[in-house]
Each structure stands twice: as structure tokens, then as C-alpha cells.
Motif scaffolding. Structure first.
Motif, short mmCIF file in Angstrom:
data_model
loop_
_atom_site.label_atom_id
_atom_site.label_comp_id
_atom_site.label_asym_id
_atom_site.label_seq_id
_atom_site.Cartn_x
_atom_site.Cartn_y
_atom_site.Cartn_z
N HIS A 123 0.83 -1.20 0.00
CA HIS A 123 0.00 0.00 0.00
C HIS A 123 0.87 1.26 0.00
O HIS A 123 1.98 1.25 0.53
CB HIS A 123 -0.87 0.03 1.26
CG HIS A 123 -1.80 -1.14 1.38
ND1 HIS A 123 -2.99 -1.22 0.69
CD2 HIS A 123 -1.70 -2.28 2.08
CE1 HIS A 123 -3.58 -2.36 0.97
NE2 HIS A 123 -2.84 -3.04 1.81
N ILE A 124 0.30 2.33 -0.54
CA ILE A 124 0.87 3.65 -0.26
C ILE A 124 0.53 3.95 1.20
O ILE A 124 -0.62 3.78 1.61
CB ILE A 124 0.27 4.71 -1.20
CG1 ILE A 124 0.83 4.51 -2.62
CG2 ILE A 124 0.54 6.11 -0.69
CD1 ILE A 124 0.24 5.46 -3.65
N ILE A 125 1.52 4.36 1.96
CA ILE A 125 1.26 4.75 3.36
C ILE A 125 1.60 6.22 3.54
O ILE A 125 2.64 6.69 3.08
CB ILE A 125 2.04 3.87 4.37
CG1 ILE A 125 3.55 3.95 4.13
CG2 ILE A 125 1.57 2.41 4.30
CD1 ILE A 125 4.38 3.37 5.29
N GLU A 171 -8.69 12.75 -3.14
CA GLU A 171 -8.56 13.40 -4.44
C GLU A 171 -7.08 13.57 -4.83
O GLU A 171 -6.70 13.32 -5.97
CB GLU A 171 -9.25 14.77 -4.36
CG GLU A 171 -9.48 15.43 -5.69
CD GLU A 171 -9.89 16.88 -5.54
OE1 GLU A 171 -10.38 17.27 -4.44
OE2 GLU A 171 -9.67 17.64 -6.50
N VAL A 172 -6.26 13.98 -3.88
CA VAL A 172 -4.82 14.13 -4.15
C VAL A 172 -4.21 12.78 -4.53
O VAL A 172 -3.33 12.69 -5.38
CB VAL A 172 -4.12 14.74 -2.92
CG1 VAL A 172 -2.61 14.52 -2.96
CG2 VAL A 172 -4.44 16.22 -2.80
N LEU A 173 -4.70 11.72 -3.90
CA LEU A 173 -4.23 10.37 -4.21
C LEU A 173 -4.80 9.85 -5.54
O LEU A 173 -4.42 8.77 -6.00
CB LEU A 173 -4.59 9.40 -3.08
CG LEU A 173 -3.80 9.56 -1.78
CD1 LEU A 173 -4.49 8.83 -0.63
CD2 LEU A 173 -2.37 9.07 -1.95
N ALA A 174 -5.71 10.60 -6.13
CA ALA A 174 -6.40 10.19 -7.36
C ALA A 174 -7.09 8.85 -7.16
O ALA A 174 -7.07 7.98 -8.04
CB ALA A 174 -5.43 10.15 -8.55
N MET A 175 -7.70 8.69 -5.98
CA MET A 175 -8.40 7.45 -5.66
C MET A 175 -9.84 7.77 -5.25
O MET A 175 -10.14 8.86 -4.80
CB MET A 175 -7.70 6.74 -4.49
CG MET A 175 -6.30 6.26 -4.82
SD MET A 175 -5.49 5.45 -3.40
CE MET A 175 -3.80 5.34 -4.03
#
Lengths: 239, 239
Positions: A123-125, A171-175
Motif C-alpha cells: 500500500h501507499i502509506i 482526491e490528491v491520491l487520485a483514488m
């Protein structure tokens, strides 16, 4: 654990990743020994921290433009000192600036760094903390916390539990919100994240407020995951 | 090297840390083989990149609100495809989305990761790129780039070389501009940073634009530091 499809794990930090109470007490002890001998450093940490939510509320309510946490902490420090018989005007500003950095020097809970390293494999953490970017960066660099990036209030320009703090982070994570899971020791934080569509993982920290803590000892809702520490969370996710 | 007092090193990324031209060409090659056989992938990368500055200029000039680079890249992709005989309306959007992630999958120059690891020992290291946060995060995670935090256009809400991009970055770091050094392969970027009071380090990348590159081969001003690669920069700083 029901975290299928989650791509990023974002973390509350004060209390969930680091032990702010012991750390602030440790950092404040020499200052208090000089200026108010006999003061209990943990009680001082509690008193300083009690001004945290009201200060952010001024921003959340719109009474004040977004102001980063280091600035709020510095104001709160000056405000709390008289409660301990210290006149802030008689302390050199550089000494207060230095004490204010106590929040940059907090130690992670014993399981946190190793658990994050495991979680990072898939995962991105990132922190989703109300702490500002340089605060989180200094803390991570000192303690070896392996964040992939620093997110949170200063990036979102909003303090939790305002919905914008969670939604702008996704939103910043584009998720999509459901691709992001908040990991926190606080039921209130998780409830706010869930209302925004994020997934939720509860890791209780029964010593955050010292011995005798009465809050956040158990999950208040059926969170998507519950684990006693970050290692167990990684285990539960098959990592 | 005259970098005394510098606490943070911030890096241009496209060209300075990573080889965008080779990476985009590699990622675009299978797409082009399907949709426009015979197209030179490097030429396609150049054409896509040529639309980069005009797209950001719409934001810098105020004609358009801040829009992150992933969105601009996606628009530029649709705009450039007809130049190669491809009608974007006839390509599934998911395929274009996937190709747009080419910018997230660029390889660092051979010296970059090891050099950054050395520089990180004494300095905060962060991108100050026009690339957005998730682009930089994905890139770093894939390539093992050890950033302390992700800064840049999306945090500053301004595109280089606008002064706000540099000044707000220093502000987020809670540092004076002269405590921050921009490392870049582009004289124009360094000149803009210097005008804002930042320190400057030039690391030429003579193959950024492929063989026959004519620009940015030598320092255009007396930058505070000049080094042939990140390892030599670390060496020059005694790291």
C-alpha cells in the motif's frame, strides 16, 4: 479483514502512530525544571494538548483562515504557560520556539515503524494528520517512519474531522474514497472518515492518555478492520 | 561548495532526477505499435512533452485555476495523438488513462537514488517538481527514491517558474529561502529560484533530450554548486 480494493492506508498520527504525551513530557521536562520546578511534565503535556481542538475549531468554523498546526501549537504554548505560573513574556522567544518543536520529536509506539514497513509493501502509506508537513517530516526523519508521502491537514487545507480533510486527501491520491483506509486509534476520526466513504481500521492505543485512560479502548462501530497494533494489522492483511 | 546553512535540498525531477524521455518512450511503445505502427516512441515523447509548458502557462497566467499535472498530461495526450494519425475518440479512455501513467513510471538516472540516499543523511530531501503528489509518490515507490516528503506544484498551488512555487515551498518547510537549495538540470529553473532567494545547485543532464542536446549543457550563472551527478554533489558537500 475487509480491506479488499484498498490502495492507500492513511494514518492518524498523534496517538495512533506516536506517543505524544510521553514525548512532549520528555521534551518539556528541562524547560519546566528551569521555569516551574516541581511541575509534572505529563500534566503539562495534557494541558497543552487540551488547547488543540479549540484552536483547530477556529479554523474549521471559518472564523480563521487555515493556519498550520505549528503556529497553533506555539500560540497554545503561550496561552498555557500562565496556568503553570510562567509568564511567556519573560521567556526568550527562541526558547519557546525550541520547546514548540517537542511535537516534531515524538517517538512511535514500539510496533509502529516495523508494522508500517510491512504495510508499505503493498500500500501507499501516508499520514493523514492535523500536523503540518514539516512537523510530520521532521518526526519521520528522526524516528525512521517510512512514509511514501506526507498528506494531511496542510495539503488538504482543512482540519479533521471536517469532511474536506478526508475527501481532498483521496482526491490528491487520485483514488475513490473507498480505495483509501484511515487507520486511527480514535473512533471519532474513523466515524468522520466513514461518512466520507473511506474504509476504516481501528488500532486502540490504551496508553495514549496515560494510565487510567477511559476513551477509545474499544471499537464504537463495526470498523472494516480492528487490530491491537500495526504488526497485527499487517498480519491480518496477509503482509 | 557554498551551501553552508542549507537545511533542505529540493529537486527538479523531470530531467534532473529521472530520464523522462526514455521512460515515456518505453511506456508508449506498445501503444504506438498498436495504434500507429512505425512511429518513433522517442519522437512521440518529445511531442507530448512539448505541450507541457503551454499547458502550465494557462495556470501561471491565471487563465485557468490550478490543475494538477496528471490532468494536463491527459489533455495533452489527447491533443497530441492526431499528430501521429491517432483519433483519441477511437481509443478506449481506460487505455489513455493507462498510457498517461507513463509519467509515474520513469527511471532515475543511474546516480540518482544512491546520491539522494547520501544527501538525505544531513538534509531534508524533497521534490520541487511541477509533477503532482501522486505522480511523484508512485514514481518514488516504484524506483526506490527516498524522499523525506513530497513537495512541489500541488502543495504550493503554483507551477514553476512562478515565484510562489519556490517561496511557498520554503514556507511549508518553515525555512528562510536561503536555507533551501534547488538542485536542477535547468538554468532557467535555477535562475527563478535564485530570484526568490533560494540557493542553487546545477547538475547537468546532457542526455535529457537525447543525443545532440544543445541546451543546459553548462551553467549559465555562477550557481552555488555545480556537480556532474548526485554522487559528486554529495561528495562536494562532504557526505
Amino acid at each position: 479483514m475487509a480491506l479488499d480494493g484498498v490502495r492507500a492506508l492513511v494514518f492518524d498520527v498523534f496517538g495512533t502512530v506516536v506517543d505524544w504525551r510521553s514525548g512532549v513530557a520528555r521534551e518539556a521536562a528541562p524547560f519546566l525544571a528551569r521555569h516551574a520546578p516541581g511541575t509534572d511534565p505529563a500534566g503539562f503535556a495534557d494541558a497543552w494538548r487540551r488547547r488543540y481542538q479549540p484552536a483547530m475549531e477556529a479554523v474549521r468554523s471559518g472564523r480563521r483562515p487555515f493556519t498550520r498546526l505549528d503556529v497553533l501549537h506555539r500560540e497554545n504554548l503561550e496561552a498555557v504557560l500562565p496556568d503553570f505560573g510562567i509568564d511567556p513574556a519573560r521567556v526568550p522567544p527562541a526558547e519557546l520556539d525550541e520547546l514548540n518543536l517537542a511535537w516534531h520529536r515524538l517517538d512511535p509506539w514500539p510496533d509502529a515503524v516495523a508494522g508500517l514497513a510491512r504495510l508499505k509493501a503493498r500500500h501507499i502509506i501516508a499520514p493523514l494528520s492535523n500536523g503540518n508537513i514539516i512537523l510530520m517530516t521532521d518526526m519521520a526523519k528522526r524516528a525512521g517512519i517510512p512514509w511514501d508521502c506526507i498528506l494531511g491537514a496542510e495539503v488538504a487545507r482543512a482540519y479533521k474531522p471536517a469532511p474536506e480533510a478526508y475527501l481532498r486527501t483521496a482526491e490528491v491520491l487520485a483514488m475513490r474514497p473507498e480505495e483509501v483506509c484511515l487507520v486511527a486509534a480514535h473512533n471519532g476520526d474513523l466515524a468522520a472518515a466513514r461518512r466520507c466513504g473511506l474504509r476504516t481500521a481501528f488500532v486502540p492505543r490504551p496508553l495514549e492518555h496515560g494510565p487510567g485512560q477511559a476513551t477509545d479502548l474499544a471499537p464504537a462501530e463495526e470498523w472494516d478492520a480492528v487490530a491491537p497494533d500495526f504488526g497485527a494489522l499487517a498480519e491480518g492483511l496477509g503482509l
